[in-house]
Design an enzyme around this catalytic site. Structure first.
Site, PDB file in Angstrom:
ATOM      1  N   TRP A 142      -0.495 -51.288   2.267  1.00 11.95           N
ATOM      2  CA  TRP A 142       0.726 -50.564   1.915  1.00 11.95           C
ATOM      3  C   TRP A 142       0.560 -49.594   0.751  1.00 11.95           C
ATOM      4  CZ3 TRP A 142       3.842 -50.869   5.733  1.00 11.95           C
ATOM      5  CH2 TRP A 142       3.842 -52.009   6.534  1.00 11.95           C
ATOM      6  N   ASP A 143      -0.666 -49.231   0.406  1.00 12.34           N
ATOM      7  CA  ASP A 143      -0.914 -48.263  -0.667  1.00 12.34           C
ATOM      8  C   ASP A 143      -0.373 -48.768  -2.017  1.00 12.34           C
ATOM      9  OD1 ASP A 143      -1.900 -45.910  -1.781  1.00 12.34           O
ATOM     10  OD2 ASP A 143      -0.093 -44.766  -1.326  1.00 12.34           O
ATOM     11  N   TYR A 144      -0.656 -50.030  -2.319  1.00 12.83           N
ATOM     12  CA  TYR A 144      -0.205 -50.640  -3.571  1.00 12.83           C
ATOM     13  C   TYR A 144      -1.304 -50.653  -4.629  1.00 12.83           C
ATOM     14  CZ  TYR A 144       4.014 -52.415  -1.261  1.00 12.83           C
ATOM     15  OH  TYR A 144       5.211 -52.536  -0.615  1.00 12.83           O
ATOM     16  N   ASP A 145      -2.148 -49.632  -4.617  1.00 12.42           N
ATOM     17  CA  ASP A 145      -3.256 -49.582  -5.567  1.00 12.42           C
ATOM     18  C   ASP A 145      -2.769 -49.542  -7.015  1.00 12.42           C
ATOM     19  OD1 ASP A 145      -2.545 -46.905  -4.326  1.00 12.42           O
ATOM     20  OD2 ASP A 145      -3.568 -46.235  -6.130  1.00 12.42           O
TER      21      ASP A 145
END
Length: 173
Positions: free
Chosen positions: A131-134
């Site tokens: 989910w692009d939670y970098d």
């Protein structure tokens, strides 16, 4: 994508890599001799066989994997000689069937010896990110007082709104 960190006689650089396709350039962090330009150390952003975290990649899904990089600001504690690196997740952002496992060092705060690049500790905020939670913000260094004892801490805010506060010497919450 962000400025390098200068420590003693080293220039330490993150890496800008593509968000797709999933295979491509490595997002390794590297340190260069400030006088000669020679490579001094390289930290593999995707663990390789024999390295800590290699078992978090199923099969050969680590090979040629891109995306996992430090695109934001790194933070240095010159007193402890530790570099704190906030890592992005492996590519693709919203697809992970080709990279089963926890995928270290994606979505991690990684602490290394700034002189050698040797891993000291890591803290992964999301396992197998889809989910692009970098980690996008710079790690913040400060001291916490707990029962009259001063603890050197590092804090990291995630894209999910969670604030992680860790002992910056050990990575323990």
């Amino acid at each position: 994508n962000s400025p390098p960190v200068i420590y003693k006689d080293l220039v330490i650089t993150g890496a800008a890599v593509q968000e797709s396709p999933s295979l491509g350039a490595a997002g390794d962090t590297r340190a260069w001799d400030i006088h000669t330009g020679k490579l001094v150390w390289q930290f593999h952003s995707v663990a390789r066989p024999g390295e800590t975290g290699a078992d978090t990649w199923e099969g050969d899904s680590w090979k040629g994997r891109s995306g996992t990089n430090v695109w934001g600001f790194m933070t240095l504690d010159p007193k402890l000689g530790i570099l704190y690196m906030p890592f992005w997740q492996p590519t693709y952002d919203y697809y992970g069937a080709d990279r089963k496992g926890e995928n270290l060092f994606g979505d991690c705060i990684v602490a290394v010896d700034a002189t050698t690049g040797k891993l000291k500790w890591y803290f992964q905020t999301v396992h197998h990110d889809l989910w692009d939670y970098d980690i996008s913000g710079p790690p913040v260094l400060f001291d916490v007082n707990e029962n009259g004892k001063k603890i050197p801490a590092v804090a990291e805010m995630s894209k999910t709104g969670l604030l992680y506060v860790l002992d910056r010497r050990t990575g323990k919450p």
